[in-house]
Design a protein around this motif. Structure first.
Motif, PDB file in Angstrom:
ATOM      1  N   ILE A   1      -2.213  10.316 -16.116  1.00 13.56           N
ATOM      2  CA  ILE A   1      -1.214  11.362 -15.891  1.00 13.56           C
ATOM      3  C   ILE A   1       0.058  11.053 -16.666  1.00 13.56           C
ATOM      4  O   ILE A   1       0.631  11.934 -17.320  1.00 13.56           O
ATOM      5  CB  ILE A   1      -0.922  11.526 -14.383  1.00 13.56           C
ATOM      6  CG1 ILE A   1      -2.168  12.073 -13.677  1.00 13.56           C
ATOM      7  CG2 ILE A   1       0.277  12.437 -14.148  1.00 13.56           C
ATOM      8  CD1 ILE A   1      -2.084  12.048 -12.164  1.00 13.56           C
TER       9      ILE A   1
ATOM     10  N   LYS B   1      -0.491  11.759 -20.245  1.00 14.52           N
ATOM     11  CA  LYS B   1      -0.546  13.207 -20.483  1.00 14.52           C
ATOM     12  C   LYS B   1       0.862  13.799 -20.595  1.00 14.52           C
ATOM     13  O   LYS B   1       1.135  14.581 -21.504  1.00 14.52           O
ATOM     14  CB  LYS B   1      -1.318  13.881 -19.360  1.00 14.52           C
ATOM     15  CG  LYS B   1      -1.349  15.374 -19.403  1.00 14.52           C
ATOM     16  CD  LYS B   1      -2.604  15.855 -20.003  1.00 14.52           C
ATOM     17  CE  LYS B   1      -2.701  17.357 -19.892  1.00 14.52           C
ATOM     18  NZ  LYS B   1      -3.972  17.845 -20.321  1.00 14.52           N
ATOM     19  N   ILE B   2       1.761  13.418 -19.681  1.00 16.30           N
ATOM     20  CA  ILE B   2       3.105  14.002 -19.743  1.00 16.30           C
ATOM     21  C   ILE B   2       3.892  13.452 -20.922  1.00 16.30           C
ATOM     22  O   ILE B   2       4.773  14.130 -21.432  1.00 16.30           O
ATOM     23  CB  ILE B   2       3.882  13.845 -18.420  1.00 16.30           C
ATOM     24  CG1 ILE B   2       4.172  12.392 -18.098  1.00 16.30           C
ATOM     25  CG2 ILE B   2       3.169  14.530 -17.283  1.00 16.30           C
ATOM     26  CD1 ILE B   2       5.138  12.209 -16.940  1.00 16.30           C
TER      27      ILE B   2
ATOM     28  N   LEU C   1       2.951  20.638 -13.618  1.00 18.95           N
ATOM     29  CA  LEU C   1       2.035  20.013 -14.576  1.00 18.95           C
ATOM     30  C   LEU C   1       1.500  18.698 -14.017  1.00 18.95           C
ATOM     31  O   LEU C   1       0.304  18.417 -14.105  1.00 18.95           O
ATOM     32  CB  LEU C   1       2.736  19.765 -15.917  1.00 18.95           C
ATOM     33  CG  LEU C   1       1.913  18.999 -16.964  1.00 18.95           C
ATOM     34  CD1 LEU C   1       0.762  19.856 -17.462  1.00 18.95           C
ATOM     35  CD2 LEU C   1       2.780  18.555 -18.114  1.00 18.95           C
ATOM     36  N   ILE C   2       2.380  17.912 -13.409  1.00 23.03           N
ATOM     37  CA  ILE C   2       1.963  16.634 -12.825  1.00 23.03           C
ATOM     38  C   ILE C   2       1.017  16.883 -11.655  1.00 23.03           C
ATOM     39  O   ILE C   2      -0.021  16.234 -11.537  1.00 23.03           O
ATOM     40  CB  ILE C   2       3.203  15.822 -12.381  1.00 23.03           C
ATOM     41  CG1 ILE C   2       4.064  15.491 -13.601  1.00 23.03           C
ATOM     42  CG2 ILE C   2       2.788  14.548 -11.650  1.00 23.03           C
ATOM     43  CD1 ILE C   2       5.430  14.922 -13.268  1.00 23.03           C
TER      44      ILE C   2
ATOM     45  N   GLN D   1      -0.910  19.557 -11.066  1.00 22.54           N
ATOM     46  CA  GLN D   1      -2.194  20.083 -11.554  1.00 22.54           C
ATOM     47  C   GLN D   1      -3.051  18.974 -12.152  1.00 22.54           C
ATOM     48  O   GLN D   1      -4.258  18.914 -11.930  1.00 22.54           O
ATOM     49  CB  GLN D   1      -1.957  21.182 -12.600  1.00 22.54           C
ATOM     50  CG  GLN D   1      -1.350  22.447 -12.061  1.00 22.54           C
ATOM     51  CD  GLN D   1      -2.265  23.169 -11.095  1.00 22.54           C
ATOM     52  OE1 GLN D   1      -3.482  23.063 -11.140  1.00 22.54           O
ATOM     53  NE2 GLN D   1      -1.672  23.911 -10.186  1.00 22.54           N
ATOM     54  N   GLU D   2      -2.418  18.082 -12.909  1.00 19.96           N
ATOM     55  CA  GLU D   2      -3.149  16.976 -13.523  1.00 19.96           C
ATOM     56  C   GLU D   2      -3.672  16.016 -12.452  1.00 19.96           C
ATOM     57  O   GLU D   2      -4.801  15.543 -12.540  1.00 19.96           O
ATOM     58  CB  GLU D   2      -2.257  16.241 -14.526  1.00 19.96           C
ATOM     59  CG  GLU D   2      -2.985  15.232 -15.363  1.00 19.96           C
ATOM     60  CD  GLU D   2      -4.097  15.810 -16.231  1.00 19.96           C
ATOM     61  OE1 GLU D   2      -5.076  15.070 -16.489  1.00 19.96           O
ATOM     62  OE2 GLU D   2      -4.013  16.973 -16.656  1.00 19.96           O
ATOM     63  N   ALA D   3      -2.864  15.749 -11.432  1.00 18.90           N
ATOM     64  CA  ALA D   3      -3.303  14.883 -10.336  1.00 18.90           C
ATOM     65  C   ALA D   3      -4.495  15.499  -9.609  1.00 18.90           C
ATOM     66  O   ALA D   3      -5.469  14.806  -9.293  1.00 18.90           O
ATOM     67  CB  ALA D   3      -2.152  14.626  -9.367  1.00 18.90           C
TER      68      ALA D   3
ATOM     69  N   ALA E   1      -6.659  17.640 -10.849  1.00 23.31           N
ATOM     70  CA  ALA E   1      -7.822  17.597 -11.746  1.00 23.31           C
ATOM     71  C   ALA E   1      -8.460  16.205 -11.734  1.00 23.31           C
ATOM     72  O   ALA E   1      -9.690  16.083 -11.667  1.00 23.31           O
ATOM     73  CB  ALA E   1      -7.412  17.986 -13.165  1.00 23.31           C
ATOM     74  N   GLN E   2      -7.637  15.174 -11.784  1.00 27.47           N
ATOM     75  CA  GLN E   2      -8.151  13.797 -11.769  1.00 27.47           C
ATOM     76  C   GLN E   2      -8.820  13.488 -10.430  1.00 27.47           C
ATOM     77  O   GLN E   2      -9.899  12.894 -10.393  1.00 27.47           O
ATOM     78  CB  GLN E   2      -7.010  12.802 -12.028  1.00 27.47           C
ATOM     79  CG  GLN E   2      -6.369  12.915 -13.381  1.00 27.47           C
ATOM     80  CD  GLN E   2      -7.143  12.191 -14.453  1.00 27.47           C
ATOM     81  OE1 GLN E   2      -7.879  11.260 -14.190  1.00 27.47           O
ATOM     82  NE2 GLN E   2      -6.968  12.634 -15.681  1.00 27.47           N
TER      83      GLN E   2
END
Length: 169
Positions: free
Chosen positions: A91, A94-95, A107-108, A110-112, A114-115
């Motif tokens: 994460i 990614k940022i 964004l953080i 959503q990425e969390a 997804a992971q």
């Protein structure tokens, strides 16, 4: 490096090892004065962007805060600390790749999600329930229904302990 026990500035490195993902170096040290040993971790300080919260507030990206949220979602789940570290590293990377000075907290989140979705679906649902602030049970059930459609539910016997052995560990 100052000794955390006696404050003496004269310590020596006994052993250095690169972490499994290669993002930090673990050093085992000994104090020349009190002879106690301790471990330090060295990693490159990256300039992380400022996080823009939903309400417009801005705060510095805090990796520990991210890890705390991931740990809470994975409490009592078969997810190792190493897996959570890998998620946090992914994460953070990614940022940083976005390259902006500011990044939306969404964004953080959503990425969390997804992971966590690929790591542990229960942890994903826990994280999503806090992140998305479900207003009522119907929103929560809709999220569960969407998750159930994405991946068929595995049989309880596939790699999971049965009810009699689950309480013993």
């Amino acid at each position: 490096m100052h000794c955390p026990f006696c404050g003496q500035g004269d310590t020596r490195v006994l052993d250095s090892r690169e972490s499994s993902e290669g993002s930090s170096i673990r050093r085992r040290r000994a104090c020349e004065q009190c002879r106690r040993r301790f471990t330090t971790y060295e990693r490159v300080e990256e300039l992380n962007p400022t996080v823009v919260k939903k309400d417009g507030r801005r705060e510095n990206f805090d990796r520990d805060k991210l890890l705390l949220g991931l740990r809470k979602a994975c409490e009592k789940r078969p997810v190792s600390v190493e897996q959570l570290e890998a998620v946090a590293v992914a994460i953070e990377r990614k940022i940083q790749e976005v390259g902006d000075k500011e990044v939306a907290s969404s964004l953080i989140g959503q990425e969390a999600m997804a992971q966590l979705s690929s790591l542990d679906q229960v942890a994903y649902v826990r994280f999503a329930s806090v992140y998305r602030s479900f207003g009522d049970v119907s929103e929560f059930m809709a999220e569960l229904a969407g998750l159930a459609q994405q991946e068929p539910v595995k049989e309880a016997s596939e790699g999971k302990p049965d009810a009699t052995s689950a309480g013993r560990s």
